[in-house]
Enzyme design. Sequence first.
Site, short mmCIF file in Angstrom:
data_model
loop_
_atom_site.label_atom_id
_atom_site.label_comp_id
_atom_site.label_asym_id
_atom_site.label_seq_id
_atom_site.Cartn_x
_atom_site.Cartn_y
_atom_site.Cartn_z
N CYS A 38 0.86 -1.20 -0.01
CA CYS A 38 0.07 -0.10 -0.06
C CYS A 38 0.91 0.95 0.12
CB CYS A 38 -0.84 -0.11 1.25
SG CYS A 38 -2.40 1.24 0.99
N SER A 42 -7.80 0.25 0.47
CA SER A 42 -8.37 1.12 1.31
C SER A 42 -7.27 2.50 1.13
CB SER A 42 -8.45 0.85 2.80
OG SER A 42 -8.81 2.12 3.63
N ARG A 75 -14.73 3.43 12.04
CA ARG A 75 -13.79 4.41 12.64
C ARG A 75 -14.19 5.87 11.85
NH1 ARG A 75 -8.30 3.97 10.30
NH2 ARG A 75 -9.49 4.84 8.60
N GLU A 79 -3.38 -8.83 3.04
CA GLU A 79 -3.14 -9.50 4.46
C GLU A 79 -4.33 -8.86 5.53
OE1 GLU A 79 -1.75 -5.03 5.15
OE2 GLU A 79 -1.78 -6.62 3.31
N HIS A 117 -4.20 -4.51 0.22
CA HIS A 117 -3.98 -5.06 1.41
C HIS A 117 -4.61 -6.62 1.69
CE1 HIS A 117 -2.48 -1.75 3.96
NE2 HIS A 117 -3.27 -0.96 3.31
N LYS A 147 -12.13 8.25 -2.26
CA LYS A 147 -11.21 6.87 -1.67
C LYS A 147 -11.54 5.56 -2.24
CE LYS A 147 -10.32 4.85 2.66
NZ LYS A 147 -10.78 5.00 4.33
#
Length: 301
Positions: free
Chosen positions: A142, A192, A249, A237, A235, A163
């Site tokens: 990333c 992300s 969040r 992982e 990502h 985004k």
Amino acid sequence: MPINIPNHLPAKQVLESEHIFVMDESRAFHQDIRPQKIVILNLMPKKIQTETQLLRMLGNSPLQVHFTFLIPSTHTPKNTARQHLDEFYTDFSSIRHKRFDGMIITGAPIEHLPFEDVSYWEELKEIMEWSKTNVTSTLHICWGAQAGLYYHYGIEKVELPKKIFGVFEHTVLKKHERLVRGFDELYYVPHSRHTDINTEQLQSASDLDVLSVSEEAGVCLIVSKDEKQIFLTGHPEYDTDTLLQEYERDIERNLSNVEAPKHYFAPGGKEPVNRWKAHATLLFMNWLNYYVYQETPYEWD
């Protein structure tokens, strides 16, 4: 074969509960096997979570792997206890004389900053330069991929109007490359990020090969011709609920224009569906086997 991690690392209990073969240092010491030495430069704020995610990805390997966790000395983490950092992490000055079979540079939630404004940018440049001679293969994830592409090849990052957030379908472009060996033609990766890489500059970089792309998320997987530098814009992982945690969040922070992650929740439901774990594990196994283990001498010169 197991992964070799410190006896008291918090990830150890989690991984053992998932039946991932974990070997503590004392047992590994008595095995007459040369473990693969991997250094993880962990730039993520939730360090324990990232440790667990990466160790989980590498925990299904037939190889014994020894990990060193690294943080920049020019930055003080705010979200991880000092005791944990002191016990499990080291700084660059302590390892710069060593050689490693592989390295992982994680992402970091600082993509809004120009690279030169990042507090540890000079140190990161020094680490990336060192990796060219002291590491067999480095995997950048990333923001780490954007930083690596900028440092090694001058490829800039660009702001996105919206985004990229969700789990996106990707197409394998070079199916015979070892990194994607065993992949289906289509696979999924979580993303992300608010920035992307400059695709025109990427296309002009003759030393790089693009292995996979997404119509919605753009280029995902890039490998240097010498296979020493690997760049991953997503990502893989991530845990099943990591994007959900980020979504909740952002809502709690009352951020504007917060959208739910795309292609993430089950149809008509609120529960996320993990469609990336198998390919994610295969990606990390291919990297560890073909780009690290098979390319590293038993004894470094």
